[in-house]
Design an enzyme around this catalytic site. Structure first.
Site, PDB file in Angstrom:
ATOM      1  N   GLY A 124      41.591 -16.554-104.523  1.00 46.80           N
ATOM      2  CA  GLY A 124      41.025 -16.361-105.727  1.00 46.80           C
ATOM      3  C   GLY A 124      40.242 -14.824-106.399  1.00 46.80           C
ATOM      4  O   GLY A 124      39.444 -14.894-107.070  1.00 46.80           O
ATOM      5  N   ASP A 172      42.295 -11.928-115.239  1.00 48.07           N
ATOM      6  CA  ASP A 172      42.713 -11.243-113.853  1.00 48.07           C
ATOM      7  C   ASP A 172      43.565 -10.148-114.280  1.00 48.07           C
ATOM      8  O   ASP A 172      43.193  -9.006-113.662  1.00 48.07           O
ATOM      9  CB  ASP A 172      43.466 -12.371-113.032  1.00 48.07           C
ATOM     10  CG  ASP A 172      42.512 -13.594-112.840  1.00 48.07           C
ATOM     11  OD1 ASP A 172      41.316 -13.515-113.353  1.00 48.07           O
ATOM     12  OD2 ASP A 172      43.284 -14.530-112.183  1.00 48.07           O
TER      13      ASP A 172
HETATM   14  C1  GLA Z   1      42.254 -17.836-112.600  1.00 46.78           C
HETATM   15  C2  GLA Z   1      42.866 -17.740-113.836  1.00 46.78           C
HETATM   16  C3  GLA Z   1      42.210 -16.788-114.898  1.00 46.78           C
HETATM   17  C4  GLA Z   1      40.827 -17.574-114.950  1.00 46.78           C
HETATM   18  C5  GLA Z   1      39.984 -18.062-113.716  1.00 46.78           C
HETATM   19  C6  GLA Z   1      38.854 -18.955-113.993  1.00 46.78           C
HETATM   20  O1  GLA Z   1      41.801 -16.858-111.896  1.00 46.78           O
HETATM   21  O2  GLA Z   1      43.973 -16.758-113.585  1.00 46.78           O
HETATM   22  O3  GLA Z   1      42.619 -16.413-116.007  1.00 46.78           O
HETATM   23  O4  GLA Z   1      40.962 -18.642-115.951  1.00 46.78           O
HETATM   24  O5  GLA Z   1      41.111 -18.861-113.065  1.00 46.78           O
HETATM   25  O6  GLA Z   1      38.050 -18.363-114.768  1.00 46.78           O
END
Ligand code: GLA
Length: 386
Positions: A124, A172
């Site tokens: 994550g 991201d």
């Molecule tokens: C992932 C996705 C992002 C966002 C997050 C939750 O990291 O790639 O675009 O939606 O989850 O905030």
């Protein structure tokens, strides 16, 4: 791994000669989760760890892909740089090459590429966005295309949609492309206007706790949440003309909330709209130096992600619960897509050691998993290293 060691690995694989190096970071999101694909606000910062790409242009008409982390390697004809290969990691960089080709760009010359990451994958912290952005920054520079950073972030996002089949938002890739040392990015994901906010935390550290939970970001569940948000917009439309949940204020949402018949959809929307409000509030509090308030909003974010958005799970919830027991923890929440991965916590300097020891022990006892802790350093966005 040092830059010199990386260069040596490249030469070992592809032979003597010139070599350039690029780097793009992973990210940690401080607050504003699952808001980006709803046109809301996010508040991430780039990390000091991420993905490296070493490169040499060649006279061959192929691009060779190798990684120090993955055994799979590929040699792809320049005209095939938009064709996915099974479910291999190379689809992330290939997905980015494909975006250049979509712009009508023809790659005349091939290249040798060696990737290496020091950001944990599937945690994550956006290792995939870092891989996409480093590829985009590298191609743009090596081939001299002059595409701007924000467009490169969008191309990374498109690669993720089309080649990883995750309908992610822009957070991201934006953080990886646009991050700035010691700053977090307050980003409006609708307009892409942004504010770089200094993160000067006197006496406080940002601690990332990796649950090491085996469940990775589940693209099925992620895409399901995206669809539920679309359903919420549809249910609200007869009462208020909106095209995305980011367009309705919390006050207005409370007036139409009970018009959303499906209870799950209602709770999903409740999370998104309240989270957007929390994010705006949190940035104000940080700017005013009110870290305690900022921490409370982080806690509220986690609770909403757990109760209404249901993207946490036993490991993330346990990590947060154990963290909240430690004196000196100002706020703690899951970060990123959820379903496993990491939490982010603000911890007073003097409590960091206890936090790591106690939370580590209690989390292990409850889950059987061994977590990993990092004290985050906020770094710069993607760049050429040499
Ligand atoms: C992932 C996705 C992002 C966002 C997050 C939750 O990291 O790639 O675009 O939606 O989850 O905030």
């Amino acid at each position: 791994m040092t830059i010199e060691q990386l260069k040596a690995k490249f030469i070992e694989k592809f032979g003597e000669g010139e070599v350039s190096g690029y780097f793009s970071p992973g990210r940690v999101n401080l607050i504003g989760e699952h808001t980006d694909y709803n046109g809301g606000f996010v508040f991430p910062c780039a990390l000091s760890f991420g993905i490296y790409c070493l490169v040499r242009k060649t006279d061959r008409k192929t691009v060779r892909f190798a990684s120090l982390d993955m055994p799979f390697e590929a040699e792809v004809k320049v005209e095939d740089l938009n064709k996915a290969i099974g479910k291999e990691w190379v689809n992330y960089p290939i997905g980015v090459f494909a975006q250049f080709m979509k712009k009508g760009i023809v790659f005349e010359q091939g290249a040798d590429l060696l990737f290496y990451g020091d950001v944990p994958t599937g945690a994550g912290l956006s290792s995939s966005a870092a891989l996409e952005v480093v590829t985009g920054v590298m191609i743009n520079d090596v081939y001299g295309f002059g595409i701007d950073r924000i467009e490169l972030a969008k191309m990374g996002q498109k690669a993720e949609h089309e080649y990883a089949l995750v309908n992610c938002g822009i957070m991201d890739q934006f953080a990886s492309a646009m991050g700035k040392k010691d700053h977090a990015i307050f980003l409006n994901c609708d307009t892409l206007s942004y504010d770089l906010v200094p993160v000067k935390l006197e006496g406080v550290k940002i601690v990332i706790s990796n649950t090491n939970s085996p469940h990775k970001l589940d693209s099925g569940k992620y895409n399901e949440r995206v669809a539920e948000c679309h359903a919420a917009v549809k249910a609200i439309q007869p009462y208020q003309q909106i095209n995305a949940l980011g367009e309705i204020s919390w006050e207005d949402f409370l007036k139409v909330e009970d018009k959303i018949e499906n209870e799950t959809v209602r709770r999903r929307a409740r999370h998104v709209v309240s989270e957007i409000q929390r994010t705006t509030d949190a940035v104000k509090e940080l700017k005013a130096g009110n870290l305690v308030k900022f921490g409370e909003l982080m806690n509220g974010s986690h609770d909403s992600l757990r109760n209404d958005y249901e993207v946490t799970g036993f490991e993330l919830d346990t990590m947060v619960e154990e963290g909240r027991k430690i004196a000196g923890v100002i706020g703690t929440r899951m970060t990123g897509g959820g379903f496993g991965g990491c939490t982010v916590s603000l911890v007073k300097d003097e409590a960091v050691e206890t936090f790591i020891a106690q939370v580590g022990k209690n989390y292990h006892e409850k889950t059987g998993l061994t977590p990993v802790f990092y004290v985050a350093e906020i770094g710069d966005g993607g760049k050429k290293l040499f």
